[in-house]
Design a protein around this motif. Structure first.
Motif, PDB file in Angstrom:
ATOM      1  N   LEU A 184       0.829  -1.205   0.000  1.00  0.00           N
ATOM      2  CA  LEU A 184       0.000   0.000   0.000  1.00  0.00           C
ATOM      3  C   LEU A 184       0.866   1.259   0.000  1.00  0.00           C
ATOM      4  CD1 LEU A 184      -2.829  -1.041   2.483  1.00  0.00           C
ATOM      5  CD2 LEU A 184      -3.105  -0.530   0.047  1.00  0.00           C
ATOM      6  N   CYS A 185       1.952   1.244   0.768  1.00  0.00           N
ATOM      7  CA  CYS A 185       2.871   2.382   0.774  1.00  0.00           C
ATOM      8  C   CYS A 185       3.499   2.573  -0.603  1.00  0.00           C
ATOM      9  CB  CYS A 185       3.959   2.182   1.828  1.00  0.00           C
ATOM     10  SG  CYS A 185       3.366   2.206   3.526  1.00  0.00           S
ATOM     11  N   GLN A 186       3.973   1.471  -1.184  1.00  0.00           N
ATOM     12  CA  GLN A 186       4.594   1.561  -2.506  1.00  0.00           C
ATOM     13  C   GLN A 186       3.586   2.027  -3.542  1.00  0.00           C
ATOM     14  OE1 GLN A 186       8.114   0.776  -3.336  1.00  0.00           O
ATOM     15  NE2 GLN A 186       7.249   2.201  -4.812  1.00  0.00           N
ATOM     16  N   GLN A 187       2.349   1.556  -3.432  1.00  0.00           N
ATOM     17  CA  GLN A 187       1.292   1.982  -4.344  1.00  0.00           C
ATOM     18  C   GLN A 187       1.084   3.490  -4.265  1.00  0.00           C
ATOM     19  OE1 GLN A 187      -2.753  -0.131  -5.104  1.00  0.00           O
ATOM     20  NE2 GLN A 187      -3.111   1.224  -3.368  1.00  0.00           N
ATOM     21  N   ALA A 188       1.033   4.027  -3.045  1.00  0.00           N
ATOM     22  CA  ALA A 188       0.848   5.465  -2.866  1.00  0.00           C
ATOM     23  C   ALA A 188       1.993   6.243  -3.504  1.00  0.00           C
ATOM     24  CB  ALA A 188       0.742   5.795  -1.380  1.00  0.00           C
ATOM     25  N   TYR A 189       3.212   5.778  -3.298  1.00  0.00           N
ATOM     26  CA  TYR A 189       4.356   6.496  -3.849  1.00  0.00           C
ATOM     27  C   TYR A 189       4.474   6.307  -5.363  1.00  0.00           C
ATOM     28  CZ  TYR A 189       5.939   8.124   0.658  1.00  0.00           C
ATOM     29  OH  TYR A 189       6.025   8.783   1.857  1.00  0.00           O
ATOM     30  N   ASN A 190       3.997   5.192  -5.884  1.00  0.00           N
ATOM     31  CA  ASN A 190       3.942   5.022  -7.346  1.00  0.00           C
ATOM     32  C   ASN A 190       3.008   6.062  -7.972  1.00  0.00           C
ATOM     33  OD1 ASN A 190       5.659   2.834  -7.225  1.00  0.00           O
ATOM     34  ND2 ASN A 190       4.061   1.288  -7.489  1.00  0.00           N
ATOM     35  N   ILE A 191       1.859   6.252  -7.344  1.00  0.00           N
ATOM     36  CA  ILE A 191       0.900   7.256  -7.834  1.00  0.00           C
ATOM     37  C   ILE A 191       1.517   8.648  -7.753  1.00  0.00           C
ATOM     38  CG2 ILE A 191      -1.334   8.355  -7.389  1.00  0.00           C
ATOM     39  CD1 ILE A 191      -2.301   5.605  -6.361  1.00  0.00           C
ATOM     40  N   ALA A 192       2.187   8.930  -6.637  1.00  0.00           N
ATOM     41  CA  ALA A 192       2.830  10.234  -6.478  1.00  0.00           C
ATOM     42  C   ALA A 192       3.890  10.456  -7.563  1.00  0.00           C
ATOM     43  CB  ALA A 192       3.461  10.330  -5.089  1.00  0.00           C
ATOM     44  N   ARG A 193       4.639   9.415  -7.874  1.00  0.00           N
ATOM     45  CA  ARG A 193       5.675   9.531  -8.909  1.00  0.00           C
ATOM     46  C   ARG A 193       5.048   9.857 -10.270  1.00  0.00           C
ATOM     47  NH1 ARG A 193      11.032   6.966  -9.572  1.00  0.00           N
ATOM     48  NH2 ARG A 193      11.551   6.969 -11.797  1.00  0.00           N
ATOM     49  N   GLU A 194       3.941   9.201 -10.589  1.00  0.00           N
ATOM     50  CA  GLU A 194       3.247   9.473 -11.850  1.00  0.00           C
ATOM     51  C   GLU A 194       2.779  10.920 -11.918  1.00  0.00           C
ATOM     52  OE1 GLU A 194       0.092   6.690 -12.264  1.00  0.00           O
ATOM     53  OE2 GLU A 194       1.417   4.962 -12.566  1.00  0.00           O
ATOM     54  N   ARG A 195       2.281  11.447 -10.818  1.00  0.00           N
ATOM     55  CA  ARG A 195       1.816  12.828 -10.787  1.00  0.00           C
ATOM     56  C   ARG A 195       2.979  13.791 -11.020  1.00  0.00           C
ATOM     57  NH1 ARG A 195      -1.398  14.687 -11.986  1.00  0.00           N
ATOM     58  NH2 ARG A 195      -2.196  16.142 -10.422  1.00  0.00           N
TER      59      ARG A 195
END
Length: 276
Positions: free
Chosen positions: A58-69
């Motif tokens: 879940l943490c990695q998922q959140a940071y993956n989304i942040a990276r895309e943004r």
């Protein structure tokens, strides 16, 4: 025995077992737990954070989304006269994991205390959340300014900087670390940054990290704020899971004057299966 009675029986047995486990872990210590559902609960939530692959995912998922943004926003040059990009992030349970302190207290039958917290911050021993360091280093490489807005106190500044430096987080200095002064409301500190930067993302584990409306201890107010900002989650607001503590906990427990009151309010707030 009715189904409802069986449910309460299982609950009581679970609390008893949790108490036995805790007492066994600290034989010889002068502190013991009282079998509190709240204290035992901190052990289970800390175990989930420390041990489960699901939490890390879940943490990695959140940071993956942040990276895309960040990739999307910085794909072109900043227009002349435009404010530079910035990210505002919380620290505790957003980039640093403080569950060792929660476990230390729970094994001794204690809840949060300022003294224990300050001692823990001074150790500068918190580990990082999965994906956090890679993301913030990436954002800095893309020309995004990083600001750490935390409700740690000024007394924790030195230990906080040491802890973040230990892992190599970018832009860790007094100008980029905004700690609590007079209020835990982060609005003024966010505004101070927004006056000079175009804030691309806010990251946090508590919804008060995004807007002061979520600081309310009224559950209806918080639900209305959720509806107001529902399109921002995953776009401008990146939420990191934290089952260990937060305003959600105070919404349930505020007004309690004892641990017994807290447990009563906790149980009263929960939905359970209806008996036939």
């Amino acid at each position: 025995m009715s189904k409802l009675n069986r449910i309460f029986f299982v609950l009581l047995v679970s609390i008893f077992i949790s108490s036995c486990i805790v007492t066994t872990r600290i034989v010889g210590d002068t502190h013991t737990t009282s079998g509190s559902a709240l204290i035992g609960g901190k052990l289970y939530t800390s175990a989930w954070i420390q041990q489960s692959a699901e939490y890390k995912a879940l943490c990695q998922q959140a940071y993956n989304i942040a990276r895309e943004r960040v990739e999307q926003a910085t794909s072109g040059a900043v227009k002349n006269g435009a404010k530079p990009w910035a990210i505002i992030t919380d620290i505790d349970e957003t980039i640093l994991d403080n569950t060792p302190n929660a476990v230390h207290l729970a094994l001794r039958g204690k809840d949060f205390s300022s003294q224990s917290w300050n001692e823990w911050c001074e150790l500068a021993a918190a580990d990082t959340l999965m994906g956090a360091l890679d993301f913030f280093c990436f954002a800095q490489d893309r020309g995004v300014e990083i600001f750490y807005v935390s409700n740690r106190d000024e007394v924790n500044r030195e230990g906080t900087i040491e802890n973040l430096h230990r892992f190599g987080f970018p832009s860790v200095d007094d100008d980029h670390l905004l700690l609590r002064k007079d209020s835990s409301d982060k609005s003024d500190r966010r505004t101070e940054i927004m006056n000079n930067y175009n804030v691309l993302l806010l990251l946090g584990d508590n919804l008060g990290d995004f807007d002061h409306l979520f600081d309310s201890l009224n559950s209806k107010d918080r639900e209305e704020a959720l509806l107001k900002f529902r399109t921002e989650f995953g776009r401008k607001f990146i939420v990191i899971p934290n089952p260990n503590y937060g305003t959600w906990e105070r919404v349930i427990l505020h007004g309690a004057t004892s641990r017994q009151d807290q447990e009563r309010l906790l149980i009263h707030s929960l939905r359970t299966q209806q008996s036939e």
